[in-house]
Scaffold this motif. Sequence first.
Motif, PDB file in Angstrom:
ATOM      1  N   ASP A  66      77.532 -27.966   8.381  1.00  0.00           N
ATOM      2  CA  ASP A  66      77.139 -27.638   7.004  1.00  0.00           C
ATOM      3  C   ASP A  66      76.204 -28.702   6.445  1.00  0.00           C
ATOM      4  N   ARG A  70      72.496 -28.179   4.974  1.00  0.00           N
ATOM      5  CA  ARG A  70      72.140 -28.624   3.616  1.00  0.00           C
ATOM      6  C   ARG A  70      70.941 -29.568   3.630  1.00  0.00           C
ATOM      7  N   ASP A  73      67.820 -28.021   2.952  1.00  0.00           N
ATOM      8  CA  ASP A  73      67.795 -27.352   1.640  1.00  0.00           C
ATOM      9  C   ASP A  73      68.160 -25.876   1.738  1.00  0.00           C
ATOM     10  N   ASP A  75      71.604 -23.217   1.778  1.00  0.00           N
ATOM     11  CA  ASP A  75      73.031 -23.064   1.523  1.00  0.00           C
ATOM     12  C   ASP A  75      73.691 -22.582   2.822  1.00  0.00           C
TER      13      ASP A  75
END
Length: 91
Positions: A66, A70, A73, A75
């Motif tokens: 994750d 991130r 940029d 989700d």
Amino acid sequence: MARADPGRTNGPDREIRLLKNPDGQWTARDLSVEVTAQGESREEALDNLDAVVAAVEGDGGHSPTDDEIRDLDVDPEVARTQEDDLPDILQ
């Protein structure tokens, strides 16, 4: 220094060609697997070659975390739930 890889790429018949290019870069080619990698030094070229061989033989890479998603940029939840087809280059 270059890592040892399991399987045929670590056997006695593994043949690697290492060349210094006119621009100072090094090119390493695994003649058995027929892949090539470059680096700024001999060691970097060999390490990069080991990584390419591992990826080609299915031993390299990992699913992104994750945090890695991130960092781009994006989700992570959106990235994992998209139903778009892969680009041709990734199929």
